[in-house]
Design an enzyme around this catalytic site. Structure first.
Site, PDB file in Angstrom:
ATOM      1  N   TYR A 164       0.840  -1.204   0.000  1.00  0.00           N
ATOM      2  CA  TYR A 164       0.000   0.000   0.000  1.00  0.00           C
ATOM      3  C   TYR A 164       0.875   1.254   0.000  1.00  0.00           C
ATOM      4  O   TYR A 164       0.706   2.146  -0.835  1.00  0.00           O
ATOM      5  CB  TYR A 164      -0.895  -0.031   1.224  1.00  0.00           C
ATOM      6  CG  TYR A 164      -1.894   1.101   1.338  1.00  0.00           C
ATOM      7  CD1 TYR A 164      -2.920   1.256   0.403  1.00  0.00           C
ATOM      8  CD2 TYR A 164      -1.834   2.003   2.391  1.00  0.00           C
ATOM      9  CE1 TYR A 164      -3.848   2.287   0.526  1.00  0.00           C
ATOM     10  CE2 TYR A 164      -2.758   3.024   2.517  1.00  0.00           C
ATOM     11  CZ  TYR A 164      -3.763   3.162   1.587  1.00  0.00           C
ATOM     12  OH  TYR A 164      -4.688   4.183   1.718  1.00  0.00           O
ATOM     13  N   LYS A 168       1.225   3.914  -3.165  1.00  0.00           N
ATOM     14  CA  LYS A 168       0.834   5.321  -3.062  1.00  0.00           C
ATOM     15  C   LYS A 168       2.029   6.244  -3.328  1.00  0.00           C
ATOM     16  O   LYS A 168       1.869   7.321  -3.891  1.00  0.00           O
ATOM     17  CB  LYS A 168       0.239   5.596  -1.680  1.00  0.00           C
ATOM     18  CG  LYS A 168      -1.119   4.911  -1.451  1.00  0.00           C
ATOM     19  CD  LYS A 168      -2.208   5.498  -2.336  1.00  0.00           C
ATOM     20  CE  LYS A 168      -3.577   4.948  -1.989  1.00  0.00           C
ATOM     21  NZ  LYS A 168      -4.654   5.525  -2.821  1.00  0.00           N
ATOM     22  N   PHE A 210     -14.786  -1.062  16.545  1.00  0.00           N
ATOM     23  CA  PHE A 210     -15.266  -0.804  17.920  1.00  0.00           C
ATOM     24  C   PHE A 210     -16.777  -0.609  17.936  1.00  0.00           C
ATOM     25  O   PHE A 210     -17.469  -1.089  18.839  1.00  0.00           O
ATOM     26  CB  PHE A 210     -14.584   0.431  18.507  1.00  0.00           C
ATOM     27  CG  PHE A 210     -13.115   0.265  18.813  1.00  0.00           C
ATOM     28  CD1 PHE A 210     -12.569  -0.985  19.097  1.00  0.00           C
ATOM     29  CD2 PHE A 210     -12.274   1.368  18.847  1.00  0.00           C
ATOM     30  CE1 PHE A 210     -11.218  -1.133  19.378  1.00  0.00           C
ATOM     31  CE2 PHE A 210     -10.920   1.230  19.134  1.00  0.00           C
ATOM     32  CZ  PHE A 210     -10.393  -0.015  19.398  1.00  0.00           C
ATOM     33  N   ASP A 225      -1.405  -1.991  24.411  1.00  0.00           N
ATOM     34  CA  ASP A 225      -1.959  -1.348  25.616  1.00  0.00           C
ATOM     35  C   ASP A 225      -2.876  -0.186  25.268  1.00  0.00           C
ATOM     36  O   ASP A 225      -3.444   0.453  26.158  1.00  0.00           O
ATOM     37  CB  ASP A 225      -0.837  -0.901  26.557  1.00  0.00           C
ATOM     38  CG  ASP A 225       0.028   0.205  25.949  1.00  0.00           C
ATOM     39  OD1 ASP A 225      -0.267   0.656  24.816  1.00  0.00           O
ATOM     40  OD2 ASP A 225       1.013   0.619  26.599  1.00  0.00           O
ATOM     41  N   GLN A 228      -1.132   3.837  21.674  1.00  0.00           N
ATOM     42  CA  GLN A 228      -0.822   4.379  20.352  1.00  0.00           C
ATOM     43  C   GLN A 228      -1.933   5.348  19.932  1.00  0.00           C
ATOM     44  O   GLN A 228      -3.085   5.159  20.292  1.00  0.00           O
ATOM     45  CB  GLN A 228      -0.635   3.260  19.314  1.00  0.00           C
ATOM     46  CG  GLN A 228      -1.856   2.449  18.950  1.00  0.00           C
ATOM     47  CD  GLN A 228      -2.152   1.302  19.919  1.00  0.00           C
ATOM     48  OE1 GLN A 228      -1.770   1.340  21.081  1.00  0.00           O
ATOM     49  NE2 GLN A 228      -2.863   0.298  19.459  1.00  0.00           N
TER      50      GLN A 228
HETATM   51  P1  NAD Z   1     -12.918   1.986   0.127  1.00  0.00           P
HETATM   52  O1  NAD Z   1     -12.316   0.631   0.068  1.00  0.00           O
HETATM   53  O2  NAD Z   1     -14.190   2.174   0.852  1.00  0.00           O
HETATM   54  O3  NAD Z   1     -13.101   2.575  -1.333  1.00  0.00           O
HETATM   55  C1  NAD Z   1     -12.219   2.266  -2.392  1.00  0.00           C
HETATM   56  C2  NAD Z   1     -13.057   1.996  -3.629  1.00  0.00           C
HETATM   57  O4  NAD Z   1     -12.179   1.706  -4.729  1.00  0.00           O
HETATM   58  C3  NAD Z   1     -13.975   0.798  -3.463  1.00  0.00           C
HETATM   59  O5  NAD Z   1     -15.283   1.135  -3.878  1.00  0.00           O
HETATM   60  C4  NAD Z   1     -13.363  -0.267  -4.375  1.00  0.00           C
HETATM   61  O6  NAD Z   1     -14.340  -1.169  -4.872  1.00  0.00           O
HETATM   62  C5  NAD Z   1     -12.698   0.587  -5.435  1.00  0.00           C
HETATM   63  N1  NAD Z   1     -11.575  -0.060  -6.123  1.00  0.00           N
HETATM   64  C6  NAD Z   1     -10.519  -0.699  -5.558  1.00  0.00           C
HETATM   65  N2  NAD Z   1      -9.714  -1.169  -6.536  1.00  0.00           N
HETATM   66  C7  NAD Z   1     -10.282  -0.832  -7.713  1.00  0.00           C
HETATM   67  C8  NAD Z   1      -9.934  -1.036  -9.075  1.00  0.00           C
HETATM   68  N3  NAD Z   1      -8.826  -1.713  -9.435  1.00  0.00           N
HETATM   69  N4  NAD Z   1     -10.748  -0.543 -10.038  1.00  0.00           N
HETATM   70  C9  NAD Z   1     -11.877   0.143  -9.701  1.00  0.00           C
HETATM   71  N5  NAD Z   1     -12.265   0.352  -8.427  1.00  0.00           N
HETATM   72  C10 NAD Z   1     -11.471  -0.129  -7.448  1.00  0.00           C
HETATM   73  O7  NAD Z   1     -11.780   2.955   0.725  1.00  0.00           O
HETATM   74  P2  NAD Z   1     -11.869   4.465   1.150  1.00  0.00           P
HETATM   75  O8  NAD Z   1     -11.616   4.531   2.596  1.00  0.00           O
HETATM   76  O9  NAD Z   1     -13.072   5.106   0.592  1.00  0.00           O
HETATM   77  O10 NAD Z   1     -10.575   5.067   0.422  1.00  0.00           O
HETATM   78  C11 NAD Z   1     -10.672   5.793  -0.788  1.00  0.00           C
HETATM   79  C12 NAD Z   1      -9.290   6.330  -1.172  1.00  0.00           C
HETATM   80  O11 NAD Z   1      -8.807   7.200  -0.147  1.00  0.00           O
HETATM   81  C13 NAD Z   1      -8.233   5.237  -1.354  1.00  0.00           C
HETATM   82  O12 NAD Z   1      -7.413   5.593  -2.437  1.00  0.00           O
HETATM   83  C14 NAD Z   1      -7.459   5.277  -0.071  1.00  0.00           C
HETATM   84  O13 NAD Z   1      -6.141   4.849  -0.243  1.00  0.00           O
HETATM   85  C15 NAD Z   1      -7.541   6.760   0.277  1.00  0.00           C
HETATM   86  N6  NAD Z   1      -7.393   6.969   1.730  1.00  0.00           N
HETATM   87  C16 NAD Z   1      -8.426   6.708   2.572  1.00  0.00           C
HETATM   88  C17 NAD Z   1      -8.253   6.914   3.930  1.00  0.00           C
HETATM   89  C18 NAD Z   1      -9.363   6.667   4.921  1.00  0.00           C
HETATM   90  O14 NAD Z   1      -9.159   6.864   6.141  1.00  0.00           O
HETATM   91  N7  NAD Z   1     -10.551   6.256   4.497  1.00  0.00           N
HETATM   92  C19 NAD Z   1      -7.010   7.347   4.443  1.00  0.00           C
HETATM   93  C20 NAD Z   1      -5.988   7.571   3.545  1.00  0.00           C
HETATM   94  C21 NAD Z   1      -6.185   7.401   2.191  1.00  0.00           C
END
Ligand code: NAD
Length: 338
Positions: A164, A168, A210, A225, A228
């Site tokens: 991951y 990114k 949770f 614990d 974090q």
């Molecule tokens: P999520 O898993 O709910 O949403 C991701 C979506 O992408 C899903 O609907 C999934 O089906 C789709 N997807 C995955 N691979 C795919 C592919 N190859 N082709 C088409 N669709 C695909 O996750 P999220 O929490 O909504 O995260 C969305 C974005 O934000 C991601 O890029 C994630 O890395 C980034 N992000 C989220 C958070 C967070 O706290 N939610 C934090 C940091 C970064």
């Protein structure tokens, strides 16, 4: 109900997106579905692309009857073809929870690399501005606290989260390369932990875990614990940050997150209190790769975008709990939360 962005953004964002046509990859996911709803509320039309690997069509049920919204099943590791003009692209498609990307490491890397290439290529073809979703995970086990965008990160390229983190980091490098050589108007957003309605109760992230445990009177499983820390941003605030970045001309990277830090034990206790649960809190083994502290420095977002979070943790948690009560029939997680 959408929380109010800061007064300046509240006026500027609807005007910036009204009448525009927007592509959202990962539209059926947690963040993507909230983003699509906001775009429609602002008078944009949106095309969502999603392979439904971790997202769900029911996240988009509010847009079922909306002509201005269309969901196209599509895997972004294959080239994207969207007919007609496009003004903005939000590239969110990627597994996002440690549990999800741990189950599909190669796919995560291909989605971050080929998928981002295809999203950037679409933006170049359409002369659209693109926002690429990166993550606080690019800081790895950070050497600087709170994390500023200048920090290059401390990432183990072969560690348990490397599929991951490195996907990114590659996506960021590709975005900068397109901006420099292909004149694509691009932006990188480093999203920190975001929570809210529609997170899957089994995705392994702390808040939905949770809540699901508390609502079913199961023990709340705190890793280690519980000292974090995490900094949790309500989804409405994060969506406002993504839109503010898209409406600007900044390349970034820009941190979007809530600098209010809380320990995992405090989070579990708060959720137990807000749900009225009598569940005990138990401690599970701390995963080796668990970051000790994670907190964004959001000076850049404040200064460049006029953005900062507005939703208090207890308010956001209460809204998340209310939504989870409706979907309480989903499977209940048992492992340690992160
Ligand atoms: P999520 O898993 O709910 O949403 C991701 C979506 O992408 C899903 O609907 C999934 O089906 C789709 N997807 C995955 N691979 C795919 C592919 N190859 N082709 C088409 N669709 C695909 O996750 P999220 O929490 O909504 O995260 C969305 C974005 O934000 C991601 O890029 C994630 O890395 C980034 N992000 C989220 C958070 C967070 O706290 N939610 C934090 C940091 C970064």
């Amino acid at each position: 109900m959408v929380s109010n962005p800061s007064p300046r953004l509240e006026d500027a964002l609807p005007a910036a997106f009204s009448g525009s046509r927007v592509v959202v990859t990962g539209a059926a996911g947690f963040l993507g579905s909230h983003l699509c709803e906001r775009l429609i509320a602002y008078g944009a039309s949106a095309v969502g692309l999603d392979d439904l690997s971790t997202g769900r069509t029911r996240n988009l049920v509010a847009l079922d009857e909306v002509d201005a919204f269309e969901l196209l099943p599509h895997d972004v590791t294959l080239p994207l073809a969207v007919p007609g003009e496009v003004d903005h692209v939000f590239h969110l498609a990627s597994p996002a929870s440690p549990r999800d990307y741990g189950l599909a490491p190669v796919r995560t890397l291909v989605t971050g690399s080929a998928g981002t290439l295809h999203a950037l290529t679409l933006a170049a073809q359409k002369q659209a501005r693109i926002v690429v979703a990166s993550t606080s995970e690019v800081y790895g086990d950070p050497l600087l606290h709170p994390q500023q965008e200048e920090h290059w990160g401390n990432v183990n390229p072969v560690g348990p989260r490397s599929m991951y983190d490195e996907a990114k980091r590659y996506a960021e490098a590709l975005t900068v390369a397109f901006a420099r050589t292909a004149q694509v108007s691009s932006a990188i957003v480093r999203i920190f932990n975001t929570y809210g309605p529609r997170m899957r109760p089994d995705d392994g992230r702390a808040v939905p875990t949770f809540i699901a445990q508390a609502l079913t009177d199961q023990p709340l499983t705190v890793a280690g614990d519980g000292s974090q820390t995490r900094s949790l941003c309500f989804v409405d605030d994060t969506v406002t940050g993504l839109l503010a970045l898209a409406a600007s001309q900044e390349l970034g990277p820009v941190n979007i997150g809530n600098p209010h830090e809380i320990t995992m034990l405090q989070l579990a206790e708060t959720i137990r209190r807000l749900t009225g649960s009598m569940s005990p809190i138990i401690h599970t083994e701390l995963p080796g790769d668990d970051p000790r502290r994670r907190c964004p420095d959001i000076t850049r977002a404040r200064q460049l975008l006029g953005w900062e979070p507005t939703v208090r943790l207890e308010d956001g948690l209460s809204r998340t709990i209310d939504a989870a009560r409706v979907t309480a029939s989903d499977p209940v997680p048992t492992g340690g939360a992160r």
